[in-house]
Scaffold this motif. Sequence first.
Motif, PDB file in Angstrom:
ATOM      1  N   ARG A 198       4.982   7.337 -13.790  1.00  0.00           N
ATOM      2  CA  ARG A 198       3.817   8.175 -14.124  1.00  0.00           C
ATOM      3  C   ARG A 198       2.802   7.426 -14.975  1.00  0.00           C
ATOM      4  NH1 ARG A 198       7.438  12.538 -14.096  1.00  0.00           N
ATOM      5  NH2 ARG A 198       8.031  12.143 -16.247  1.00  0.00           N
ATOM      6  N   LYS A 199       3.299   6.504 -15.801  1.00  0.00           N
ATOM      7  CA  LYS A 199       2.389   5.762 -16.672  1.00  0.00           C
ATOM      8  C   LYS A 199       1.473   4.843 -15.859  1.00  0.00           C
ATOM      9  CE  LYS A 199       2.250   2.839 -20.723  1.00  0.00           C
ATOM     10  NZ  LYS A 199       2.905   1.800 -21.493  1.00  0.00           N
ATOM     11  N   VAL A 200       2.029   4.208 -14.838  1.00  0.00           N
ATOM     12  CA  VAL A 200       1.293   3.179 -14.099  1.00  0.00           C
ATOM     13  C   VAL A 200       0.654   3.729 -12.817  1.00  0.00           C
ATOM     14  CG1 VAL A 200       1.544   0.965 -12.895  1.00  0.00           C
ATOM     15  CG2 VAL A 200       2.751   1.352 -15.057  1.00  0.00           C
ATOM     16  N   PHE A 201       1.336   4.660 -12.173  1.00  0.00           N
ATOM     17  CA  PHE A 201       0.867   5.155 -10.876  1.00  0.00           C
ATOM     18  C   PHE A 201       0.396   6.600 -10.956  1.00  0.00           C
ATOM     19  CE2 PHE A 201       4.168   2.004  -9.428  1.00  0.00           C
ATOM     20  CZ  PHE A 201       3.298   1.136  -8.801  1.00  0.00           C
ATOM     21  N   LEU A 247       1.679   6.660  -3.853  1.00  0.00           N
ATOM     22  CA  LEU A 247       1.364   6.315  -5.232  1.00  0.00           C
ATOM     23  C   LEU A 247       0.321   5.205  -5.211  1.00  0.00           C
ATOM     24  CD1 LEU A 247       4.965   6.092  -6.787  1.00  0.00           C
ATOM     25  CD2 LEU A 247       3.304   7.948  -7.118  1.00  0.00           C
ATOM     26  N   GLY A 248      -0.687   5.346  -6.085  1.00  0.00           N
ATOM     27  CA  GLY A 248      -1.664   4.290  -6.274  1.00  0.00           C
ATOM     28  C   GLY A 248      -1.758   3.991  -7.759  1.00  0.00           C
ATOM     29  N   LEU A 249      -2.309   2.822  -8.090  1.00  0.00           N
ATOM     30  CA  LEU A 249      -2.427   2.468  -9.505  1.00  0.00           C
ATOM     31  C   LEU A 249      -3.429   3.390 -10.200  1.00  0.00           C
ATOM     32  CD1 LEU A 249      -2.433  -1.395  -9.109  1.00  0.00           C
ATOM     33  CD2 LEU A 249      -0.762  -0.091 -10.444  1.00  0.00           C
ATOM     34  N   ARG A 250      -3.135   3.776 -11.428  1.00  0.00           N
ATOM     35  CA  ARG A 250      -4.071   4.571 -12.225  1.00  0.00           C
ATOM     36  C   ARG A 250      -5.307   3.737 -12.540  1.00  0.00           C
ATOM     37  NH1 ARG A 250      -2.611   9.244 -14.190  1.00  0.00           N
ATOM     38  NH2 ARG A 250      -0.434   9.858 -13.954  1.00  0.00           N
ATOM     39  N   PRO A 251      -6.461   4.407 -12.774  1.00  0.00           N
ATOM     40  CA  PRO A 251      -7.695   3.662 -13.029  1.00  0.00           C
ATOM     41  C   PRO A 251      -7.556   2.644 -14.169  1.00  0.00           C
ATOM     42  CG  PRO A 251      -8.163   6.007 -12.794  1.00  0.00           C
ATOM     43  CD  PRO A 251      -6.680   5.859 -12.743  1.00  0.00           C
ATOM     44  N   GLU A 252      -6.747   2.983 -15.195  1.00  0.00           N
ATOM     45  CA  GLU A 252      -6.633   2.029 -16.309  1.00  0.00           C
ATOM     46  C   GLU A 252      -5.878   0.756 -15.916  1.00  0.00           C
ATOM     47  OE1 GLU A 252      -5.845   5.266 -16.165  1.00  0.00           O
ATOM     48  OE2 GLU A 252      -4.204   5.820 -17.511  1.00  0.00           O
ATOM     49  N   TYR A 253      -5.259   0.754 -14.723  1.00  0.00           N
ATOM     50  CA  TYR A 253      -4.568  -0.450 -14.240  1.00  0.00           C
ATOM     51  C   TYR A 253      -5.329  -1.098 -13.073  1.00  0.00           C
ATOM     52  CZ  TYR A 253      -0.563   0.790 -17.143  1.00  0.00           C
ATOM     53  OH  TYR A 253       0.254   1.066 -18.206  1.00  0.00           O
ATOM     54  N   ALA A 254      -6.609  -0.741 -12.930  1.00  0.00           N
ATOM     55  CA  ALA A 254      -7.404  -1.228 -11.793  1.00  0.00           C
ATOM     56  C   ALA A 254      -7.440  -2.752 -11.713  1.00  0.00           C
ATOM     57  CB  ALA A 254      -8.825  -0.672 -11.882  1.00  0.00           C
ATOM     58  N   ALA A 255      -7.308  -3.411 -12.859  1.00  0.00           N
ATOM     59  CA  ALA A 255      -7.361  -4.880 -12.864  1.00  0.00           C
ATOM     60  C   ALA A 255      -6.183  -5.476 -12.091  1.00  0.00           C
ATOM     61  CB  ALA A 255      -7.339  -5.393 -14.303  1.00  0.00           C
ATOM     62  N   PHE A 256      -5.148  -4.657 -11.839  1.00  0.00           N
ATOM     63  CA  PHE A 256      -3.964  -5.162 -11.137  1.00  0.00           C
ATOM     64  C   PHE A 256      -3.911  -4.671  -9.689  1.00  0.00           C
ATOM     65  CE2 PHE A 256      -3.060  -4.903 -15.653  1.00  0.00           C
ATOM     66  CZ  PHE A 256      -2.693  -6.208 -15.923  1.00  0.00           C
ATOM     67  N   ASP A 257      -4.989  -4.048  -9.244  1.00  0.00           N
ATOM     68  CA  ASP A 257      -5.044  -3.502  -7.889  1.00  0.00           C
ATOM     69  C   ASP A 257      -5.658  -4.547  -6.952  1.00  0.00           C
ATOM     70  OD1 ASP A 257      -5.551  -2.152  -5.537  1.00  0.00           O
ATOM     71  OD2 ASP A 257      -6.064  -0.270  -6.549  1.00  0.00           O
ATOM     72  N   ALA A 258      -4.841  -5.142  -6.099  1.00  0.00           N
ATOM     73  CA  ALA A 258      -5.319  -6.228  -5.239  1.00  0.00           C
ATOM     74  C   ALA A 258      -6.427  -5.762  -4.299  1.00  0.00           C
ATOM     75  CB  ALA A 258      -4.154  -6.811  -4.441  1.00  0.00           C
TER      76      ALA A 258
END
Lengths: 318, 372
Positions: free
Chosen positions: B264-267, B285-296
């Motif tokens: 839940r924290k990441v996705f 599941l997709g990455l949360r906006p705060e983890y966008a830097a890790f979204d290829a």
Amino acid sequence: MQTDNDEFILSCPAPRGRHTQIQMAHGGGGTLMRQLIETVFLPAFDNPALNQRHDAAVLDAGGTRLAFTTDSYVVQPLFFPGGDIGSLAVHGTVNDLAMAGARPLYLSAGFILEEGLEMDVLQRIAQSMQEAAKRANVQFVTGDTKVVNRGKGDGMFINTAGIGVVELGVEIGPLQIQVGDAIVINGDLGRHGIAIMATREGLEFETTIESDSAPIADLVMDMLTEGIEIHCMRDLTRGGLASAANEIADTAGKCIHLEESAIPVREDVRGACEILGFDPLYVANEGRGSALCVSFAGTPSAVRRASSAAWPLNRRRR
Amino acid sequence: MKFVDEYRAAAPARRFSEAIRQLVTRPHTIMEICGGQTHSIVKFGIDELLPKTITLVHGPGCPVCVTPLELIDKALLIAARPDVIFCSFGDMLRVPGSHGDLLSLKAAGGDVRTVYSPLDAVNLARGNPDRRVVFFAVGFETTAPVNALAVEQARLEGLTNFSILCSHVLVPPAMEAILSSKQNRVQGFLAAGHVCTVMGYTEYEPLARKYRVPIVVTGFEPLDILHGVYLCVKQLEEGRAELENQYRRSVSRAGNVAAQELIRKVFMVTPRKWRGIGEIARSGLGLRPEYAAFDAELQFGLKSMDTEEPSECMSGLVLQGLLKPSECPAFGAACAPEHPLGAPMVSSEGACAAYYRYRRARPVSPVTELVT
């Protein structure tokens, strides 16, 4: 007239994925490698000796029957529990000769060394090759050395070729197998392959699984002099028992039935296979008698003699 | 071998088989969700131990198989870049995209590497600061925690050259899609034990009630599956539709709470396209906006890419339990592991791969026997 079959072909697209470049699996000992041999090498080099498709070719030379084979060794890492690329390069080739019923005599060694390889490593490997050769009663009588630029080779590659003599009047090869033949393996499967894999991938188990690479020509000679009628043998290298059985069955146009519960696989090897998702029957064994597959006239007494007298490991039956 | 042999023993398997036979009075169709279960069933011949009136159909629980074509195409585009090290689990490498697969790309010079854990990819990113390391994060809820952990680890270390190509899918929405389909013939489910080990099974209880369908959380060994089928058949025969847990040695009702928190924290839950099935709402599941830097997909500008799926592969029907792999006209001919039309033929959990491996040809008569 159009049949259902024609319709099926018309409606079905041409399969994709016919490879235009060499893939790792072309050297893996499985289906792709077989395709490579059948579509490139056999048509190119077509001759009766090659077409036997045995581990070693058996050739007539002035009344003497010679067995001749070659193999290249690219194993990584160069040293692994239970062996190294050097001992492997001896065992693999002498065992290929033994698989044709030959007594191995002479080997060649071709070294492809990468610039920057530690001299000490080369010396240790050469030493290991000499020890293995002594154990297998063969001599290195010729060789070659090439050095390639750093980055163009994985430390070192070794090619060995071997010559042996077929002393007994035996015909051994896939085409000789007969309905009713039994299969004997002289020990547990998969140790060598798992040992290499575990070292390469840095996997640690409770116990270290060591390669059981060893020469087996003496065992084969013992069986032959015992008078056991051997029809075909295989050193169960890449692709393991299952691939060898498939290839033999394919070449011979016969069906081979394996009883999984009768095939010995050590507990630690089974465990590693479960974790890694491998089938032990497909895991490599290299240059090791424990991994030999023999099919011979399947009278009960012959089976008993083969599996006890000539094959010491089988005395430890479960 | 401990924890394996006792779940593969022949005598209790026969007892279960007999007990199921005693129970059955009418036909039932049961779907096993997970591809791992499918492989066990086909490998050990479990379907042949069941009465003919029980049909096991194979579910969509193979993450590789349901990964949409466009994501494979995106993976190929990313992996072809000279500045990229592309990391994946092994069975994704042979899955055909629109043009070629990752293994062919590797042969053509792409830096494609097989890893055993996404954390290996994080290590590669740390060791190769001048390269961009991308991990192909494919999977159900089972692999989501470790993929979340890899992203979190990269964030904590401040790695800027690590990202994931995310194709996470969720089981319950897929079950609901199957149950609400007009063509549905599934009357009971064996739910995936690994997924429930992570997620628990509270999500499945409303499904069982709403669709009046028995759901049995089931393990992967032959006896687990036979036990799961037994429990499921018993419910069907008795007219019950409940959630039952066969896989108690691994699954609790609440599941692994720490892993769920990490997910839940990441996705976050997103709509997701399933190969051969189409888009299912809230099924991925997709990455949360705060983890966008890790979204290829964001990092390489591929978000909007869309690919039409070719029609020759019938994997959609296979994944919904509407077609057995061996009933597909391409099976074993135009489609084989060396030249697959679709992912189920090459994935280690794919139903077509299971049939190809274990059901292609039966020995006519034993020609040789093995002696040790």
